[in-house]
Design a protein around this motif. Structure first.
Motif, PDB file in Angstrom:
ATOM      1  N   MET A 274       7.892 -74.162  53.045  1.00  0.00           N
ATOM      2  CA  MET A 274       7.623 -72.912  53.743  1.00  0.00           C
ATOM      3  C   MET A 274       8.585 -72.784  54.908  1.00  0.00           C
ATOM      4  SD  MET A 274       4.086 -71.693  55.530  1.00  0.00           S
ATOM      5  CE  MET A 274       3.398 -70.446  54.495  1.00  0.00           C
ATOM      6  N   ASP A 275       9.187 -71.631  55.038  1.00  0.00           N
ATOM      7  CA  ASP A 275      10.155 -71.367  56.096  1.00  0.00           C
ATOM      8  C   ASP A 275       9.425 -70.982  57.374  1.00  0.00           C
ATOM      9  OD1 ASP A 275      12.500 -70.825  57.454  1.00  0.00           O
ATOM     10  OD2 ASP A 275      12.581 -68.757  56.724  1.00  0.00           O
ATOM     11  N   PHE A 276       9.458 -71.869  58.386  1.00  0.00           N
ATOM     12  CA  PHE A 276       8.782 -71.599  59.649  1.00  0.00           C
ATOM     13  C   PHE A 276       9.753 -70.984  60.637  1.00  0.00           C
ATOM     14  CE2 PHE A 276       5.604 -74.585  58.065  1.00  0.00           C
ATOM     15  CZ  PHE A 276       4.448 -73.915  58.421  1.00  0.00           C
ATOM     16  N   ASN A 277       9.834 -69.677  60.627  1.00  0.00           N
ATOM     17  CA  ASN A 277      10.653 -68.990  61.610  1.00  0.00           C
ATOM     18  C   ASN A 277       9.783 -68.584  62.800  1.00  0.00           C
ATOM     19  OD1 ASN A 277       9.231 -66.706  60.784  1.00  0.00           O
ATOM     20  ND2 ASN A 277      10.831 -66.036  59.393  1.00  0.00           N
ATOM     21  N   ILE A 278      10.370 -67.933  63.766  1.00  0.00           N
ATOM     22  CA  ILE A 278       9.642 -67.566  64.990  1.00  0.00           C
ATOM     23  C   ILE A 278       8.472 -66.634  64.687  1.00  0.00           C
ATOM     24  CG2 ILE A 278      11.161 -65.635  65.584  1.00  0.00           C
ATOM     25  CD1 ILE A 278       9.545 -68.093  68.061  1.00  0.00           C
ATOM     26  N   THR A 279       8.620 -65.758  63.713  1.00  0.00           N
ATOM     27  CA  THR A 279       7.527 -64.845  63.351  1.00  0.00           C
ATOM     28  C   THR A 279       6.323 -65.621  62.831  1.00  0.00           C
ATOM     29  OG1 THR A 279       9.151 -63.151  62.789  1.00  0.00           O
ATOM     30  CG2 THR A 279       6.929 -62.833  61.949  1.00  0.00           C
ATOM     31  N   THR A 280       6.569 -66.608  62.003  1.00  0.00           N
ATOM     32  CA  THR A 280       5.482 -67.428  61.457  1.00  0.00           C
ATOM     33  C   THR A 280       4.772 -68.191  62.568  1.00  0.00           C
ATOM     34  OG1 THR A 280       6.715 -67.654  59.391  1.00  0.00           O
ATOM     35  CG2 THR A 280       4.900 -69.197  59.766  1.00  0.00           C
ATOM     36  N   VAL A 281       5.544 -68.776  63.472  1.00  0.00           N
ATOM     37  CA  VAL A 281       4.958 -69.522  64.590  1.00  0.00           C
ATOM     38  C   VAL A 281       4.115 -68.590  65.464  1.00  0.00           C
ATOM     39  CG1 VAL A 281       5.502 -70.808  66.705  1.00  0.00           C
ATOM     40  CG2 VAL A 281       6.758 -71.277  64.599  1.00  0.00           C
ATOM     41  N   LEU A 282       4.637 -67.402  65.761  1.00  0.00           N
ATOM     42  CA  LEU A 282       3.879 -66.436  66.572  1.00  0.00           C
ATOM     43  C   LEU A 282       2.610 -65.989  65.854  1.00  0.00           C
ATOM     44  CD1 LEU A 282       6.777 -64.257  68.024  1.00  0.00           C
ATOM     45  CD2 LEU A 282       5.399 -65.960  69.223  1.00  0.00           C
ATOM     46  N   ASN A 283       2.701 -65.726  64.561  1.00  0.00           N
ATOM     47  CA  ASN A 283       1.526 -65.305  63.792  1.00  0.00           C
ATOM     48  C   ASN A 283       0.435 -66.366  63.818  1.00  0.00           C
ATOM     49  OD1 ASN A 283       2.210 -62.715  62.944  1.00  0.00           O
ATOM     50  ND2 ASN A 283       3.225 -63.443  61.104  1.00  0.00           N
ATOM     51  N   PHE A 284       0.798 -67.609  63.550  1.00  0.00           N
ATOM     52  CA  PHE A 284      -0.206 -68.667  63.523  1.00  0.00           C
ATOM     53  C   PHE A 284      -0.756 -68.949  64.918  1.00  0.00           C
ATOM     54  CE2 PHE A 284       1.586 -69.685  59.279  1.00  0.00           C
ATOM     55  CZ  PHE A 284       0.405 -69.573  58.574  1.00  0.00           C
TER      56      PHE A 284
END
Length: 99
Positions: free
Chosen positions: A1-11
């Motif tokens: 899974m690609d953890f970009n800044i959007t993913t980190v912010l969402n979680f």
């Protein structure tokens, strides 16, 4: 899974919403009835709604653009309602305390 800044912010946002949900539900038994109790119940419902909305954010890339716009608009609308209810609740509490 690609953890970009959007993913980190969402979680991060999802975790914060679960914390808020915990706070809202754990404080419910300490809230008196009347105006505060009614507003608290409504705020609790909005926190549940937001938590569900935040849980859906990882799937936004799978939604058609028109549905995505509708979901985001709904989140903004209910966010604005949440702010109004919260500010009015605080206003009424301060007014009661200063009388």
């Amino acid at each position: 899974m690609d953890f970009n800044i959007t993913t980190v912010l969402n979680f991060s946002a999802i975790l914060i919403m679960f914390y808020c949900l915990y706070l809202v539900l754990s404080l419910k038994s300490s809230i008196p009835g009347g105006m505060v109790g009614k507003r608290w119940n409504f705020l609790s419902m909005l926190v549940v709604l937001f938590t569900i909305g935040y849980l859906s954010t990882p799937f936004f890339d799978q939604l058609p653009d028109d549905i995505l716009r509708l979901v985001v608009s709904g989140i903004f609308l209910f966010g604005a309602v949440y702010v109004v209810v919260t500010v009015r609740l605080i206003f009424n509490i301060i007014r009661e305390l200063t009388e």
